[in-house]
Design an enzyme around this catalytic site. Structure first.
Site, PDB file in Angstrom:
ATOM      1  CE  LYS A 179      -3.609   2.435   2.514  1.00 38.32           C
ATOM      2  NZ  LYS A 179      -4.594   2.372   3.589  1.00 38.32           N
ATOM      3  CE  LYS A 236      -5.932   1.774  -0.542  1.00 38.53           C
ATOM      4  NZ  LYS A 236      -6.479   1.774   0.783  1.00 38.53           N
TER       5      LYS A 236
HETATM    6  C1  PBG Z   1      -7.261   3.641   5.251  1.00 34.91           C
HETATM    7  C2  PBG Z   1      -7.721   3.336   3.885  1.00 34.91           C
HETATM    8  C3  PBG Z   1      -7.551   4.209   2.817  1.00 34.91           C
HETATM    9  C4  PBG Z   1      -8.153   3.613   1.721  1.00 34.91           C
HETATM   10  C5  PBG Z   1      -8.663   2.364   2.125  1.00 34.91           C
HETATM   11  N1  PBG Z   1      -8.365   2.197   3.475  1.00 34.91           N
HETATM   12  C6  PBG Z   1      -6.995   5.571   2.757  1.00 34.91           C
HETATM   13  C7  PBG Z   1      -5.760   5.927   3.420  1.00 34.91           C
HETATM   14  O1  PBG Z   1      -4.819   5.122   3.572  1.00 34.91           O
HETATM   15  O2  PBG Z   1      -5.700   7.072   3.841  1.00 34.91           O
HETATM   16  C8  PBG Z   1      -8.207   4.267   0.388  1.00 34.91           C
HETATM   17  C9  PBG Z   1      -9.148   3.734  -0.592  1.00 34.91           C
HETATM   18  C10 PBG Z   1      -9.427   4.624  -1.738  1.00 34.91           C
HETATM   19  O3  PBG Z   1      -8.794   5.667  -1.966  1.00 34.91           O
HETATM   20  O4  PBG Z   1     -10.345   4.274  -2.482  1.00 34.91           O
HETATM   21  N2  PBG Z   1      -7.039   2.694   6.150  1.00 34.91           N
END
Ligand code: PBG
Length: 311
Positions: A179, A236
């Site tokens: 991520k 991601k």
């Molecule tokens: C946070 C989380 C995020 C997303 C999913 N879970 C955002 C972040 O890390 O700030 C993002 C998903 C998206 O942008 O569609 N735990």
């Protein structure tokens, strides 16, 4: 005859925002996406299942009055996302529920964990302790997969251990392994209300999410999650990181998920609104490319609309 890649509805997971409110609430930066009221969530899931979808990922929009620096609402056994999970498992049990395990919907500062004393970073080990309890609450509510999205070190092994100790050996772990600290999460943070700190400073998660420049580091994180007994790994965002997806596909035998995140969805919609891109053609190509790179399943805000057109 020689087409190598297909996308089917069963491979798509619909992220769903849940609200305590009475009516669906549009998310302005995600055209066509609504926060779903708790009391409609099970019916909505049955509708998604009739379209051929098999899974949803739940994200709660928490009342700002319930947010604290330590995110303690995450451990409330009656918190919104727990009630939503129970509703779905009671009335739409064929839909697999994948719940995000991280503190960002619950913290005033919007970070995925609790902060160190000087507030400069997330406290890794204290956060892991909280996430273990959070995962257990979700397992008790009947979630099919917990999906730790926090990027703390050691959380997969810790969560596996507590789930197994409490007889939840059949609750899976989808690890957000690779991520990245991405600008593409902006619209999501609007949807859950976590985009800015109380001093209105845009949030940076660069101390725990991956540096977009680092390919080897992403592979290391994924290897570590696999060694800690993750059942499925995730990359991601998806579109800008197809190289990571492809490399992981070559390295692991685990199922791979990719999250086409909010910003990827929003940019296709924004360009289409201006007449600069064809919405359906671009959407379909973006999903096909993610599958071609090696994703078994895709989390995408297009899931419902795509499944409707597929039918
Ligand atoms: C946070 C989380 C995020 C997303 C999913 N879970 C955002 C972040 O890390 O700030 C993002 C998903 C998206 O942008 O569609 N735990």
């Amino acid at each position: 005859m020689v087409n190598e890649t297909v996308v089917t509805p069963a491979q798509l997971i619909q992220p769903l925002f849940v609200t305590e409110g009475d009516a669906p609430e549009p998310v302005p930066s995600l055209p066509g996406v609504f926060r779903i009221p708790l009391r409609e969530i099970a019916a909505h899931c049955r509708h998604l299942h009739l379209l051929g979808l098999r899974g949803v990922a739940l994200f709660p929009k928490i009342d700002p009055a319930l947010k604290t620096a330590d995110g303690r609402e995450a451990l409330n056994p009656r918190t919104l996302v727990i009630r939503a999970t129970e509703e779905i498992k009671a009335h739409a049990p064929e839909i697999l529920v994948f719940n995000d395990i991280a503190l960002d919907p619950y913290t005033t500062h919007g970070h995925d964990g609790v902060l160190t004393a000087n507030g400069a970073d997330v406290d890794n080990d204290r956060t892991v302790e909280i996430l273990m309890q959070m995962a257990l609450l979700h397992a008790r509510a009947g979630v099919d997969f917990v999906a730790p999205s926090d990027m703390m070190d050691g959380r997969i092994a810790a969560i596996r251990e507590v789930l197994d100790a409490e007889e939840f050996s059949r609750t899976g772990i989808l690890a957000y392994s690779a991520k990245f600290a991405s600008a593409y999460y902006g619209p999501f943070r609007d949807a859950v209300g976590s985009s800015r700190t109380p001093d209105a400073v845009p949030i940076s998660k660069a101390t725990y999410q991956l540096n977009p420049a680092n390919r080897r580091e992403a592979l290391r994180e994924a290897q570590q999650d696999e060694a800690e007994a993750a059942d499925m790994l995730m990359v991601k965002p998806a579109g800008p990181y197809l190289d990571i997806l492809r490399e992981l596909r070559m390295e692991t035998a685990l199922p791979l998920a990719a999250y086409q995140v909010s910003g990827e969805y929003a940019q296709i919609h924004a360009a289409a609104e201006r007449g600069w891109l064809d919405l359906r053609a671009t959407r379909d190509e973006s999903l096909l490319a993610i599958r071609r790179a090696g994703a078994d399943v895709i989390l995408t805000y297009f899931a419902e609309a795509w499944a409707k057109d597929f039918a």
